[in-house]
Design an enzyme around this catalytic site. Structure first.
Site, PDB file in Angstrom:
ATOM      1  N   ASP A   9      41.866  -4.157 -26.232  1.00 41.33           N
ATOM      2  CA  ASP A   9      40.933  -4.395 -25.137  1.00 41.33           C
ATOM      3  C   ASP A   9      40.640  -3.031 -24.488  1.00 41.33           C
ATOM      4  O   ASP A   9      41.375  -2.061 -24.713  1.00 41.33           O
ATOM      5  CB  ASP A   9      41.591  -5.357 -24.138  1.00 41.33           C
ATOM      6  CG  ASP A   9      40.837  -5.466 -22.838  1.00 41.33           C
ATOM      7  OD1 ASP A   9      39.625  -5.736 -22.874  1.00 41.33           O
ATOM      8  OD2 ASP A   9      41.462  -5.261 -21.776  1.00 41.33           O
ATOM      9  N   ASP A  11      39.156  -2.379 -20.686  1.00 43.98           N
ATOM     10  CA  ASP A  11      39.475  -2.261 -19.262  1.00 43.98           C
ATOM     11  C   ASP A  11      40.872  -2.787 -18.952  1.00 43.98           C
ATOM     12  O   ASP A  11      41.187  -3.944 -19.211  1.00 43.98           O
ATOM     13  CB  ASP A  11      38.427  -3.015 -18.438  1.00 43.98           C
ATOM     14  CG  ASP A  11      37.034  -2.432 -18.628  1.00 43.98           C
ATOM     15  OD1 ASP A  11      36.785  -1.341 -18.089  1.00 43.98           O
ATOM     16  OD2 ASP A  11      36.211  -3.051 -19.325  1.00 43.98           O
ATOM     17  N   GLY A  44      34.964  -7.336 -23.678  1.00 34.12           N
ATOM     18  CA  GLY A  44      33.870  -8.113 -23.130  1.00 34.12           C
ATOM     19  C   GLY A  44      32.619  -7.266 -22.963  1.00 34.12           C
ATOM     20  O   GLY A  44      31.531  -7.787 -22.738  1.00 34.12           O
ATOM     21  N   LYS A 184      37.002 -13.756 -27.827  1.00 33.93           N
ATOM     22  CA  LYS A 184      37.401 -12.600 -28.629  1.00 33.93           C
ATOM     23  C   LYS A 184      38.107 -13.065 -29.897  1.00 33.93           C
ATOM     24  O   LYS A 184      37.935 -12.466 -30.968  1.00 33.93           O
ATOM     25  CB  LYS A 184      38.337 -11.693 -27.828  1.00 33.93           C
ATOM     26  CG  LYS A 184      37.678 -10.898 -26.721  1.00 33.93           C
ATOM     27  CD  LYS A 184      38.693  -9.948 -26.096  1.00 33.93           C
ATOM     28  CE  LYS A 184      38.118  -9.186 -24.921  1.00 33.93           C
ATOM     29  NZ  LYS A 184      39.072  -8.236 -24.320  1.00 33.93           N
ATOM     30  N   ASN A 210      40.136 -13.066 -20.434  1.00 34.96           N
ATOM     31  CA  ASN A 210      39.351 -13.163 -21.667  1.00 34.96           C
ATOM     32  C   ASN A 210      40.140 -12.709 -22.895  1.00 34.96           C
ATOM     33  O   ASN A 210      39.620 -12.697 -24.004  1.00 34.96           O
ATOM     34  CB  ASN A 210      38.045 -12.363 -21.558  1.00 34.96           C
ATOM     35  CG  ASN A 210      38.266 -10.871 -21.360  1.00 34.96           C
ATOM     36  OD1 ASN A 210      39.333 -10.439 -20.929  1.00 34.96           O
ATOM     37  ND2 ASN A 210      37.253 -10.084 -21.669  1.00 34.96           N
TER      38      ASN A 210
END
Length: 257
Positions: A9, A11, A44, A184, A210
Site C-alpha cells: 500500500d 499511504d 486506492g 484491492k 481498504n
C-alpha cells in the site's frame, strides 16, 4: 529462495505521515528486487497520483484505484469501471444533500462542484491540490472510482440506497466508492493469475480499511504498526510503525530480508 510477490500500500505504508518514503523502506524494496522478487504497489490512488513514486522505486506493476485498474509490467491487464447509470443516480442524490462527488479515472480526477470545504479538507490531507471542476466528467470517461465527500453519519444512508456500490471510508469527510465486488484483493487476484503464482507466495503490507480484503487474501498479510485495529485483527503479522522502519522490520519478520 523461491520468487515471491510483495504488494505494498502507499499511504501509511510506503509513505509516512509527511508523504515521504523512509530511507529504510527505499533500501528494503531495492534489496527485494536485487534478490529477484516481484514488487508491486496496491493502492486506492489513481496511476497519475503516484507516477513519481513508481519511478523513484522502479516499480512497474500495480493494483490501483482500489483494484479497479491493474497494470502488470507496464501492460493494462484488468479494468472494472463503475456503472455510469448508477453513478449518475448517486450523484443526483448526493447533490441534494450538498455532498460533493469526485470522479477518478487512470489519468485524472474531476469534481462536480467548483469549491467545497469537505473536498479541501480531505484531499488536502493527501498533500494534493483541489481537483479540476468538470461536473460532466463521468459522462465522457470510464470512472474506476468515485470519492463521496460526506460526514461519517451519512455513510449508512448511501450503503442502504446504493447496494451496487462498496463504500470505503478513508477520511472523516470522504469515502471511496467502488463497484460492489471491487477491492484491492480482486485486483491482486488478477495479477496472481498473470504471474501463475500460488497464494502462499504472496505477501501484502497495508494499514487502512481498504486493505482488509487484501491482507485477508494474501498468504502473508502484514499490518503496519500504525494500522487501524480492525486491519491488525485480520493480518497474519503486525510490524512496527511506518516511521519506525516498519517495512524493513516486517520483511525481516517474514524472512524475506
Amino acid at each position: 529462495m523461491t520468487k515471491k510477490t510483495i504488494f505494498f500500500d502507499i499511504d501509511g505504508t510506503i509513505y509516512d505521515e509527511e508523504k515521504r518514503v523512509p530511507a529504510s523502506t527505499k533500501e528494503a524494496i531495492a534489496e527485494l528486487k536485487r534478490r529477484g522478487h516481484n514488487v508491486a504497489i496496491a493502492t486506492g490512488r489513481a496511476p497519475y497520483m503516484f507516477e513519481d513514486l513508481r519511478e523513484e522505486l522502479d516499480i512497474h506493476s500495480y493494483v490501483s484505484l482500489n483494484g479497479q485498474y491493474v497494470i502488470f509490467e507496464g501492460e493494462v491487464i484488468y479494468r472494472n469501471p463503475l456503472a455510469r447509470a448508477s453513478l449518475q443516480e448517486m450523484t443526483l442524490f448526493a447533490e441534494k444533500q450538498d455532498h460533493p462527488v469526485a470522479y477518478v479515472d487512470a489519468v485524472g480526477m474531476s469534481v462536480n462542484v467548483p469549491d467545497h470545504e469537505y473536498i479541501k479538507t480531505s484531499i488536502g490531507s493527501l498533500k494534493m491540490a483541489f481537483p479540476m471542476y468538470d461536473a460532466g466528467y463521468y459522462l465522457q470517461n470510464d470512472i474506476y472510482q468515485a470519492m463521496l465527500f460526506c460526514p461519517q453519519e451519512s455513510q449508512i444512508v448511501y450503503e442502504e440506497r446504493f447496494p451496487e456500490f462498496n463504500f470505503i471510508r478513508w477520511n472523516p469527510l470522504c469515502m471511496d466508492v467502488l463497484p460492489d465486488s471491487g477491492s484491492k484483493a480482486a485486483g491482486i487476484e488478477q495479477m496472481i493469475k498473470r504471474l501463475g503464482a500460488r497464494m502462499e507466495e504472496i505477501y501484502a503490507f497495508g494499514d487502512g480499511l481498504n486493505d482488509l480484503e487484501m491482507l485477508s487474501l494474501a498468504g502473508h498479510g502484514i499490518a503496519m504498526g500504525n494500522a487501524e485495529d480492525e486491519v491488525k485483527a485480520v493480518a497474519r503479522y503486525v510490524t512496527k510503525h511506518v516511521s519506525e522502519n516498519g517495512i524493513l522490520e516486517g520483511l525481516r519478520m517474514v524472512g524475506l530480508l
